[in-house]
Design an enzyme around this catalytic site. Structure first.
Site: not given
Ligand code: DX5
Ligand code: ZN
Length: 216
Positions: A6, A31, A33, A35, A64, A66, A135, A140-143, A169-170, A191-192
Site C-alpha cells: 500500500s 494497493h 488507499d 480516503m 481500495h 474508503m 479489514m 484510516g491510517f497505516g501503522g 488489510d491492516g 503498508g508501513s
Molecule cells: C488502512 C489502509 C491500509 C493501510 C495498511 O486504512 O486501508 O491499506 O495503509 O497499512 P499497514 O500495513 O501499515 O497497516
Molecule cells: Zn487498504
C-alpha cells in the site's frame, strides 16, 4: 500468494521509485488507499494520482475506496486505469448494483468490510464479487496493529467459499502474515512494514523469502 504494497506510507515525492522498488522486490500488485475524510478520518489522494501511478507501473492497481457513496466516483477510477475497485459494504446502499456497475466498467469488483461489520452483510454477494477485502484494522491510517478477531472472520469466510480471493488489510508484517495466511487469506496488503524500511526492495523481498523458506 499476492503481495500488495500500500503506497499510503510511501514517499509521495519519490513515488515512482518507491513503487519500482517494491516491484523489484517481488510485489504483485500496487494497493491504492483512497480516503475522503468522511468515511474514514483521513484524506489521501484521488483518481488524478491513480492515473499518474498507472503510467509508472504495469502491475495491477488495487484500488481500495474508503469513501462515502463510492458509486459517485467509480467511473473516475476506472478511467484512471485501475484494475480492481473495492468498495466498503458500509458506504453504499446498493451494493449489488454497485458491484455490477464496477464490472460493467471493465474492472474487477471487490467488496470490503470493517472489523465490526458482520460477514452476513456480504454473504449474499460473494458470487458477484471478484474479491473480498477483510479489514484487520479500523481503516484510516497505516501503522496500526492487527485486530486478532479479524483472523477468525477470514477463516469463516474461507470455509464459505474455497476458491474466493480473500485480501487482508491492516497490520500485516512478517509476524502476522503467516497467521493471516493460515486463516485463509491469499492477498496481503502491506503498508508501513514495507515503506518504513530503509530499503524498500529488500524489505518486500523478505516477505518472499519467508514464503520460500516455508515451502522448502
Ligand atoms: C488502512 C489502509 C491500509 C493501510 C495498511 O486504512 O486501508 O491499506 O495503509 O497499512 P499497514 O500495513 O501499515 O497497516
Ligand atoms: Zn487498504
Amino acid at each position: 500468494m499476492i503481495i500488495a504494497p500500500s503506497v499510503l506510507n510511501a514517499n509521495f515525492l519519490n513515488l515512482e521509485a518507491d513503487i519500482k522498488a517494491t516491484e523489484k522486490g517481488g510485489a504483485n500488485w500496487v494497493h491504492l488507499d483512497i480516503m475522503d475524510g468522511s468515511f474514514v478520518p483521513n484524506i489521501s489522494f484521488g483518481p488524478g494520482i491513480a492515473q499518474q501511478i498507472r503510467k509508472c507501473t504495469k502491475l495491477p492497481l488495487d484500488c481500495h475506496l474508503m469513501i462515502e457513496r463510492p458509486e459517485l466516483h467509480i467511473e473516475a477510477f476506472a478511467q484512471a486505469g485501475v484494475d480492481y475497485i473495492t468498495v466498503h459494504a458500509e458506504a453504499t446502499r446498493h451494493l449489488d448494483r454497485l458491484l455490477n456497475k464496477i464490472k460493467e466498467l471493465g474492472c474487477k469488483a471487490g467488496v470490503c468490510i470493517n472489523p465490526a461489520t458482520p460477514l452476513e452483510s456480504i454473504t449474499d454477494v460473494l458470487d458477484l464479487a471478484d474479491m473480498v477485502l477483510v479489514m484487520s484494522v479500523n481503516p484510516g491510517f497505516g501503522g496500526q496493529s492487527l485486530i486478532p478477531y479479524c483472523l477468525d472472520k477470514v477463516s469463516r469466510l474461507r470455509s464459505m467459499k474455497a476458491n474466493l480471493q480473500i485480501e487482508i488489510d491492516g497490520g500485516i508484517n512478517l509476524e502476522t502474515l503467516p497467521l493471516a495466511k493460515k486463516a485463509g487469506a491469499n492477498i496481503f496488503v502491506i503498508g508501513s512494514a514495507i515503506f518504513s524500511a530503509e530499503n524498500i526492495e529488500e524489505e518486500t523481498a523478505r516477505f518472499r523469502v519467508k514464503e520460500r523458506n516455508k515451502k522448502s
